[in-house]
Scaffold this active site. Structure first.
Site, PDB file in Angstrom:
ATOM      1  N   GLY A 196      53.437 -41.054 -12.073  1.00  0.00           N
ATOM      2  CA  GLY A 196      54.532 -40.466 -11.290  1.00  0.00           C
ATOM      3  C   GLY A 196      55.559 -39.782 -12.182  1.00  0.00           C
ATOM      4  CG  ASP A 197      57.522 -42.138 -15.072  1.00  0.00           C
ATOM      5  OD1 ASP A 197      58.141 -42.249 -14.008  1.00  0.00           O
ATOM      6  OD2 ASP A 197      57.266 -43.097 -15.826  1.00  0.00           O
ATOM      7  CB  ALA A 198      52.928 -37.554 -16.081  1.00  0.00           C
TER       8      ALA A 198
END
Length: 341
Positions: free
Chosen positions: A295-297
């Site tokens: 999700g961060d990526a």
């Protein structure tokens, strides 16, 4: 266009302690896959236990820091991004500094004398992850650090801001300062729902800053939790994304866009009263290493094109590309150069 310092993130810098564990381990420490929580007393022995696992890996992490590093990697322009958060004066803190600087991010950490650098246990079972954060020093960030001229200069310079919802538990006043600055100066302010517990137990601080958000990111579980907490009688992700995008705004410069990822299912984007869905890049199960940082990526990839002024569909494509790369590797790590065009 000058890209130096264009994107600024603030959050909890944590060192990921990542290991493949078993169902027994999850049961022992009462943790669920695909969840993110703050460590309680009962979780503290697990850090030692994981550290003694022969396959343990230490990876500089923390949700916002991951996103900023991925955006930096995708942009390939040194110093395009900046980041603030609090670390301890210790070996892990030094590692973190080295790692982020090597990634090309302009980090301005507050260094706390009394608390150790925060850690996050990443428990991986069958490629899925559970996160248990022991914030320690990350919890000690103070807005006084943000207000120092050399740090506020990063805020003045940036045109885009990204802060994960996790930072709401640490320094809501810092978030408010940046949000108000963005609204007053027609800059783009974005945040992430980040975890069900943020939507549930930090509802008031989240609601206070929501009017300032031009982009709201999250995943399907967080979106459904947000809806439940606000008494919306639906678990339809598209409908929830739409309702979040229509929440009142503090500034009329930009309309709010809500972007919800759903693992292998399409990305939901709500803007202007309409919902679009974008398929993700399919990945055979045997190529999946772990979902830590996926999700961060996605957010990092998305932001890397947003700051370039690209349309939302290109931003989503870049987000899908970045998360596809990250889930084929351990933690939020990436090859030397991106192959996105």
């Amino acid at each position: 266009m000058a890209y130096e310092g264009i994107l600024l993130g603030m959050g909890n810098p944590l060192l990921d302690i990542s290991a493949v564990v078993d169902e027994e381990f999850l049961k022992k420490y009462d943790i669920k896959l695909n969840n993110a929580i703050l460590a309680e007393e009962k979780h503290l022995p697990m850090y030692e236990e994981m550290a003694s696992n022969p396959n343990v890996e230490y990876i500089a992490g923390g949700a916002t820091q991951n996103s900023i590093k991925v955006a930096q990697w995708m942009l390939q322009i040194p110093g395009a991004t900046g980041y603030m958060g609090c670390i301890g004066k210790d070996k892990f803190g030094e590692e973190m500094k080295k790692n982020s600087t090597a990634a090309g991010v302009n980090v301005h950490y507050l260094e706390d004398e009394s608390a150790p650098t925060g850690t996050c246990a990443v428990c991986v079972v069958g490629g899925e992850r559970s996160l248990i954060a022991n914030l320690s020093a990350a919890n000690c960030y103070k807005s006084e650090h943000l207000k120092r001229p050399e740090n506020w200069a990063l805020v003045e310079k940036a045109k885009y801001f990204y802060i994960a919802g996790f930072f709401l538990t640490v320094s809501p006043d810092s978030i408010q300062l940046v949000a108000e600055h963005a609204a007053a100066n027609n800059k783009v302010f974005s945040m992430n729902l980040s975890a069900p517990f943020i939507c549930e137990f930090f509802k008031d601080v989240q609601e206070k800053v929501l009017p300032y958000m031009d982009f709201v990111f999250g995943n399907e579980t967080e979106a459904r939790t947000f809806a439940k907490v606000h008494g919306w009688e639906t678990d339809d992700v598209a409908e929830i994304a739409l309702k979040i995008s229509q929440w009142p705004k503090a500034s009329g410069t930009y309309k709010r866009i809500t972007v919800i990822t759903q693992g292998a299912d399409p990305v939901v984007v709500a803007e202007d009263g309409k919902v679009k869905q974008f398929p993700v890049i399919p990945l055979p199960k045997e190529k999946l290493v772990d979902t830590n940082g996926a999700g961060d990526a996605f957010v990092g990839g998305f932001l890397s094109q947003l700051v370039r002024g690209k349309p939302v569909e290109v931003c989503v494509k870049a987000g899908c590309y970045a998360s596809n790369v990250i889930i084929q590797r351990s933690g939020c790590t990436y090859p030397e150069k991106p192959e996105f065009n």
